[in-house]
Design an enzyme around this catalytic site. Structure first.
Site: not given
Length: 465
Positions: A149, A343
């Site tokens: 992440d 992202d």
């Protein structure tokens, strides 16, 4: 003479068919003017058999889809499209709330909840389609499957003795079995690197509560991290979770690729340099990679990594324009003023509605030869390809303020539910003032390089299948 012309025509047609058939064996074929992809619809669907073309390196980790056949811990569970897209929208909503709150705090507006601006900001994990890697922790090494992440800093895994733990496939990490394990003392300056921390019996503790009320809490510790086959990072600091619950699936934890002090990238920078790169595979039956440190690559275009210290996100780019079918859309650059972040945890790219409508309408115009299909919220541009073996699809490109162009691979254009419902994998935010997000679907097969030391992000084609 007429016969000769007829024969000639047939020969041309046969030759054309042979060439077209050959091109369809590839995933895509671009025209010379860079305006179209020709896609074999069979290539939109994964195989049930893993096909890995990524060679393991000392500090390179293999990326797999969590639920695909290449996963180190495959399961029979397959999330529904509704679950995937709802979870993705939840993450986007949380990102928007946290960014808005952080900016309000910066300019002094009163808020009922005060949010720190950096490390440990939790805006959601456990995305059903997210990518995972296998890492080693401890001495001797024990392997764990963790989500990657770019929106998180603190890495964590579930540990013994666990007070409350969700079910995971692997055994819990047992600190007592590692000869290199140690706790971070409360008196240590390393403990102060956590924005949210507490102490118990002189030991530093962390806590993360995600927006969906998923949580992890435990000791802030050190141990040897093994990347790839043999490369080690001694004294790696991470969270050893003893009270964890929520929507994490059965993964063992998370690796944070943010820029703050407790992230993997920050801790590894003295050994590898402040750089990492990855390639997300086009299908769940393929593999990609995560590489820590310098990566020798070619044909990469770099754009500036925009600095926005007033938000909890790290990897901004200055998106100013869009192209569809090679044509620059008439959109004012001010439409993108809220910023755009890259992202890894968001699937579907979100654009300001003014920009999205322009993109969608142009895409629909160029795709009008294909029958439409029901919407799959938040996706509102879907097609039925059941009567087609190949489809001709317009290219889509992101254009940044410095002129750098990111051409989305054909595999990054669609969210595929089924052959009768193939949807454009872009959506609009509810307002132009909300942050734009370039999601992981649009990053598929690209080499994405984060050169933190030089504050730039690079994109190269052909990173993986």
């Amino acid at each position: 003479m007429a016969l000769n012309i007829s024969v000639l025509h047939r020969c041309i047609l046969v030759l054309g068919c042979l060439l077209y058939s050959h091109s369809s064996q590839a995933l895509e074929e671009r025209s010379t003017d860079n305006t179209w992809h020709v896609v074999d619809v069979r290539s939109l669907f994964p195989s049930s058999v893993c096909s890995s073309s990524i060679e393991k390196d000392s500090n390179r980790l293999t990326i797999t889809h969590r639920h695909g056949p290449c996963s180190p811990r495959p399961t029979n569970y397959k999330p529904t499209d509704v679950e995937i897209l709802k979870h993705d929208q939840d993450r986007v909503n949380t990102i928007h709330r946290l960014v808005t709150s952080a900016r309000k705090n910066t300019i002094g507006e009163s808020l009922s909840v005060s949010l720190p601006a950096k490390s440990g900001i939790p805006y959601g994990t456990g995305n059903y389609r997210n990518f995972v890697v296998q890492i080693g922790i401890g001495t001797p090494r024990k392997d764990f499957i963790v989500e990657i992440d770019t929106g998180s800093d603190l890495s964590w895994i579930q540990c013994k003795p666990c007070k409350t733990c969700y079910n995971q496939t692997d055994p819990l990490f047992d600190p007592n079995l590692s000869t290199t394990f140690s706790s971070v003392p409360c008196s240590s300056t390393d403990c102060t690197k956590l924005d949210i921390r507490s102490c118990s019996k002189g030991k530093c503790q962390y806590v993360i509560v995600y927006e969906d009320m998923s949580r992890t809490h435990g000791l802030f510790v050190r141990d040897t991290l093994t990347l790839g086959r043999t490369d080690t990072l001694p004294n790696f600091m991470f969270g050893c979770g003893i009270s964890n619950a929520g929507t994490f699936g059965k993964i063992d934890g998370l690796i944070g690729l943010g820029r703050n002090r407790v992230s993997l990238i920050s801790q590894a920078s003295s050994k590898y340099g402040a750089m990492f790169s990855y390639c997300f595979p086009s299908r769940s039956s393929y593999t990609g990679y995560l590489s820590i440190g310098k990566n020798t690559v070619s044909n990469v275009n770099f754009t500036s990594m925009v600095q926005k210290p007033d938000t909890p996100l790290d990897y901004y780019v200055n998106l100013t324009a869009l192209k569809v079918g090679g044509q620059l859309l008439k959109i004012s650059a001010t439409v993108f003023a809220a910023g755009t972040v890259l992202d890894s945890g968001t699937d579907i790219t979100r654009l300001p509605p003014t920009a999205y409508i322009k993109l969608r309408d142009r895409f629909r115009q160029l795709m009008k030869r294909y029958p439409s299909a029901p919407h799959l919220p938040p996706l509102d541009t879907c097609y039925d390809f059941t009567k087609h073996q190949r489809v001709q699809v317009p290219t889509i490109s992101f254009v940044f303020s410095d002129g750098t162009t990111l051409d989305v691979n054909s595999t990054g254009l669609f969210y595929v539910s089924k052959l009768s419902q193939v949807c454009l994998a872009f959506a609009g935010n509810s307002h132009d003032s909300y942050l734009g997000i370039i999601g992981n679907i649009q990053q598929k097969t690209l080499q994405v390089i984060y050169d933190i030391a030089n504050k730039k992000i690079g994109f190269g084609s052909g990173g993986c299948k």
